[in-house]
Design an enzyme around this catalytic site. Structure first.
Site, PDB file in Angstrom:
ATOM      1  N   SER A 240      28.660  20.751  23.772  1.00  0.00           N
ATOM      2  CA  SER A 240      29.834  20.750  22.918  1.00  0.00           C
ATOM      3  C   SER A 240      30.267  19.305  22.667  1.00  0.00           C
ATOM      4  CB  SER A 240      30.935  21.604  23.556  1.00  0.00           C
ATOM      5  OG  SER A 240      31.932  21.921  22.614  1.00  0.00           O
ATOM      6  N   LYS A 244      27.926  15.846  21.861  1.00  0.00           N
ATOM      7  CA  LYS A 244      28.089  14.733  20.926  1.00  0.00           C
ATOM      8  C   LYS A 244      27.919  13.409  21.677  1.00  0.00           C
ATOM      9  CE  LYS A 244      32.059  17.210  18.839  1.00  0.00           C
ATOM     10  NZ  LYS A 244      31.455  18.161  17.920  1.00  0.00           N
ATOM     11  N   GLN A 282      32.766  23.628  11.342  1.00  0.00           N
ATOM     12  CA  GLN A 282      33.959  22.796  11.503  1.00  0.00           C
ATOM     13  C   GLN A 282      33.954  21.683  10.460  1.00  0.00           C
ATOM     14  OE1 GLN A 282      34.449  20.686  15.258  1.00  0.00           O
ATOM     15  NE2 GLN A 282      36.652  20.428  14.909  1.00  0.00           N
ATOM     16  N   GLU A 290      40.677  16.336  15.326  1.00  0.00           N
ATOM     17  CA  GLU A 290      40.893  17.087  16.566  1.00  0.00           C
ATOM     18  C   GLU A 290      41.076  16.152  17.750  1.00  0.00           C
ATOM     19  OE1 GLU A 290      38.624  20.309  19.471  1.00  0.00           O
ATOM     20  OE2 GLU A 290      38.026  20.168  17.377  1.00  0.00           O
ATOM     21  N   TRP A 334      30.886  27.776  13.612  1.00  0.00           N
ATOM     22  CA  TRP A 334      31.651  26.543  13.785  1.00  0.00           C
ATOM     23  C   TRP A 334      30.763  25.367  14.193  1.00  0.00           C
ATOM     24  CZ3 TRP A 334      36.402  25.485  12.239  1.00  0.00           C
ATOM     25  CH2 TRP A 334      37.143  24.458  12.819  1.00  0.00           C
ATOM     26  N   HIS A 371      28.889  30.156  23.970  1.00  0.00           N
ATOM     27  CA  HIS A 371      28.900  28.693  23.853  1.00  0.00           C
ATOM     28  C   HIS A 371      28.658  28.048  25.216  1.00  0.00           C
ATOM     29  CE1 HIS A 371      29.688  24.819  22.223  1.00  0.00           C
ATOM     30  NE2 HIS A 371      30.934  24.702  22.631  1.00  0.00           N
TER      31      HIS A 371
END
Length: 425
Positions: A240, A244, A282, A290, A334, A371
């Site tokens: 998640s 990144k 997203q 965010e 997403w 997820h």
């Protein structure tokens, strides 16, 4: 006018790509168990420097005309295309400059002083640069055996299956990214070790701050006596938001032999140009707003990604020819997995041109849609990658397993072709 990035230049850092010319091209779609010659120690697959292109003259980057197609990773800033594998070192430096300037913010060079300790249970890191100091730590979990062991840095406790990592013979190093760069802060008052050293108003986003933290961990491992962890065999993983961070860590530190991002979503692997066209993904503005993950400069591109002179297929290409295993989830819209597959396919073209097509894997063909789940489908290729790139005992060829639910078409996104690069140095 050409210039060299002032923060990155260090004497003796212009190291040539190791073993690129000698790597054998392999089919991207080969079965996961297909045999290939073992690569030998991980040190042969990546330079000894954090950034081996630090000495390259990089033209001051301008903004080209907006283009909905993905930028050509082989086209230099002067408009010509690279013709030899040895050209990639300085072309990569150009891509890095663009990525820092427009997407992630600046990653400073190694600080003036980095000290710390490595034990069988933990790592401490102390950093001093420009008169400012900060410290952080990480825990260490060792596999069975006497060592020294390769290490996989797991960001935030979320990443590849840690039991599978240790079973393959690698140590797990758990790093809390929030000690380096905290979430929940405004862009004008960023907090954490990176911002203690480089200022709370730094325009560098959290992803590159976290990558800086991983690099400083590696500095300490390199300075240790080598009895616990091997300095030439480090991997990084995360899921998640930490996926990144893992991707950016691998892209910006060439000492990392194996990068394993999981379900990284917008701001991670998926091409920026594709996200806006992918239903349910997203939005760029959401990922930018965010948390301060991306650099401050990216804010001007959230509504017009076609104006970006760089995209994430080139972030992926920055990892070439080192090991890369991208894992994505096609069940959660997403996460923009279709755009992620486009990025992987685009980056794989650079791997192929360098004769290292077998060093990249991508896998989104999974059944469980939860997820950040530890998926059975990923266990075998995960351990194969650890053996190949961290232990030097395997030679399995990379594999692409793209889910039919989120299968991107690279041909729709490029107007450039992959060159045949000469082997000359």
């Amino acid at each position: 006018m050409a210039h060299v990035h002032r923060d990155r230049l260090r004497p003796g850092t212009a190291v040539s790509l190791l073993a690129v010319a000698g790597l054998t091209a392999t089919a991207l779609c080969a079965p996961a168990g297909a045999a290939a010659p073992a690569p030998g120690p991980a040190a042969r697959l990546q330079p000894a420097a954090e950034d081996d292109g630090a000495g390259c003259p990089v033209p001051a980057p301008g903004l080209p005309a907006a283009d909905a197609k993905l930028p050509d990773p082989f086209r230099k800033a002067d408009g010509t295309r690279i013709t030899a594998k040895s050209d990639w070192r300085c072309r990569r430096a150009e891509i890095r400059e663009l990525a820092e300037r427009h997407v992630y913010g600046d990653k400073p060079a190694k600080p003036q002083r980095v000290t710390g300790t490595v034990s069988r249970t933990g790592i401490t890191v102390n950093v001093t640069d420009n008169g400012r100091s900060a410290s952080f730590s990480a825990s260490v979990e060792l596999p069975g055996g006497s060592g020294p062991f390769p290490a996989v840095v797991v960001l935030g406790g979320l990443g590849a299956d840690t039991a599978a990592i240790k079973a393959a013979g690698a140590a797990v190093v758990r790093l809390d990214p929030y000690a380096i760069g905290r979430e929940g802060t405004p862009r004008t008052n960023k907090q954490g070790a990176f911002y203690t050293v480089y200022g709370s108003s730094s325009s560098t986003g959290l992803l590159l701050a976290w990558a800086w933290g991983v690099s400083r961990l590696i500095d300490v491992i390199e300075q240790s006596d080598g009895s616990v962890l091997r300095a030439d065999a480090t991997g990084v993983t995360g899921c998640s938001r930490f996926g990144k961070g893992a991707l950016v860590s691998g892209a910006f530190d060439q000492r990392i032999a194996l990068t394993m991002p999981i379900e990284s979503g917008t701001g991670g692997a998926p091409v920026f140009r594709g996200v806006a066209q992918e239903s349910g993904a997203q939005p760029l503005s959401s990922a930018y707003g965010e948390q301060p993950w991306l650099g401050d400069a990216f804010g001007s591109f959230t509504g017009n990604p076609a104006a970006l002179p760089v995209d994430t297929h080139e972030t992926i290409a920055m990892i070439a020819p080192r090991g890369l295993f991208l894992m994505e989830n096609p069940h959660v819209d997403w996460l923009a997995a279709r755009s992620g597959s486009v990025a992987a396919l685009g980056g794989a073209e650079v791997y192929k041109a360098l004769g290292a097509g077998g060093n990249i894997s991508y896998w989104s063909d999974v059944q469980d849609g939860t997820h950040c789940a530890a998926r059975a489908e990923w266990r075998t290729p995960l351990q194969q990658n650890i053996r190949k790139f961290l232990l030097g005992t395997g030679g399995d060829t990379g594999v692409f397993r793209i889910s039919s639910r989120k299968h991107g078409d690279l041909a729709q996104w490029r107007n450039w072709q992959t060159p045949v690069l000469a082997d000359r140095r």
